[in-house]
Design an enzyme around this catalytic site. Structure first.
Site, PDB file in Angstrom:
ATOM      1  N   CYS A  29      -6.796   2.846  -6.689  1.00 59.67           N
ATOM      2  CA  CYS A  29      -5.915   3.730  -5.927  1.00 59.67           C
ATOM      3  C   CYS A  29      -4.643   3.827  -6.750  1.00 59.67           C
ATOM      4  O   CYS A  29      -3.872   2.873  -6.831  1.00 59.67           O
ATOM      5  CB  CYS A  29      -5.627   3.167  -4.536  1.00 59.67           C
ATOM      6  SG  CYS A  29      -4.508   4.212  -3.575  1.00 59.67           S
ATOM      7  N   CYS A  66      -0.962   3.865  -4.549  1.00 59.95           N
ATOM      8  CA  CYS A  66      -0.574   2.733  -3.693  1.00 59.95           C
ATOM      9  C   CYS A  66      -1.719   1.729  -3.670  1.00 59.95           C
ATOM     10  O   CYS A  66      -2.033   1.160  -4.714  1.00 59.95           O
ATOM     11  CB  CYS A  66      -0.147   3.185  -2.296  1.00 59.95           C
ATOM     12  SG  CYS A  66      -1.338   4.173  -1.405  1.00 59.95           S
ATOM     13  N   SER A  67      -2.361   1.519  -2.538  1.00 57.65           N
ATOM     14  CA  SER A  67      -3.438   0.523  -2.519  1.00 57.65           C
ATOM     15  C   SER A  67      -4.456   0.842  -1.430  1.00 57.65           C
ATOM     16  O   SER A  67      -4.881  -0.042  -0.703  1.00 57.65           O
ATOM     17  CB  SER A  67      -2.866  -0.884  -2.301  1.00 57.65           C
ATOM     18  OG  SER A  67      -2.103  -0.935  -1.105  1.00 57.65           O
TER      19      SER A  67
END
Length: 211
Positions: free
Chosen positions: A116, A119-120
């Site tokens: 990603c 972000c995550s």
């Protein structure tokens, strides 16, 4: 969305409209953790053990069951590849961070890697909590620019003839890698196969080792 590492990488920031909230959320969680530890209400070692369990055992165990079922049930695998969200929900795994799932399959000719970049975004219902390295800026940037180098850092060197596809998770879509079934496992039950499947193999930074 899949990316070839030789191509420029573009990403619509609106895909991560929640990304800007992550640093503040992380700071709040850290502050709360520090306060609880300071007051003696939480044992840091116990907290670390809980986080480790959800990162490496409880959460990834869900995904491992999905993989093992796909390895042993051709009909289920077909459903999984066609509509991963629905097929995963057959196990009761659904909800936040897993509303729209896509499964990508590793083959002798193709290896998939999930990242990603902004972000995550991570499929919590099937993999649990994201590992620290998945959220790091180094992994998020290098996975697209130099995926083979990243894989080597994880101890996985792929032959040149194996193509590497990088899948960039967003707020709308999260990916799960269906690893190759290792040789020598024909006689194993689905439960025994699930024991072989690791979190990293379902992200794409590892292969599943044989028994």
């Amino acid at each position: 969305m899949a990316h070839d590492h030789d191509h420029p990488h573009d990403h619509d920031p609106h895909d991560h409209d929640h990304g800007q909230e992550m640093p503040e959320t992380a700071l709040r969680v850290k502050a709360l953790e520090s306060l609880l530890v300071e007051k003696g209400l939480v044992d840091p070692a116990a907290l670390d053990a809980i986080v480790d369990a959800y990162e490496n055992k409880i959460g990834p165990r869900n995904g491992a069951r999905i993989v093992a079922r796909a390895w042993t049930d051709a009909d289920y695998k077909a459903r999984l590849m066609k509509d991963a969200t629905a097929a995963i929900a057959e196990f009761g795994y659904s909800g936040a961070q897993g509303e729209h799932m896509v499964v990508v399959e590793n083959t002798p000719a193709v290896h998939n890697l999930v990242v990603c970049t902004l972000c995550s975004c991570y499929p919590w219902p099937v993999l649990g909590l994201p590992p620290v390295w998945y959220k790091s800026s180094a992994y998020r940037s290098r996975a697209v620019i130099d995926p083979r180098g990243v894989l080597r850092d994880f101890g996985l060197s792929l032959p040149d003839e194996v193509a590497v596809r990088v899948w960039d998770s967003t707020a709308e879509i999260r990916y799960l890698v269906l690893p190759e079934r290792p040789a020598g496992t024909d006689g194993l039950s689905a439960e025994a196969l699930a024991d072989l499947v690791t979190r990293d193999a379902m992200i794409g930074t590892a292969r599943v080792a044989g028994p």
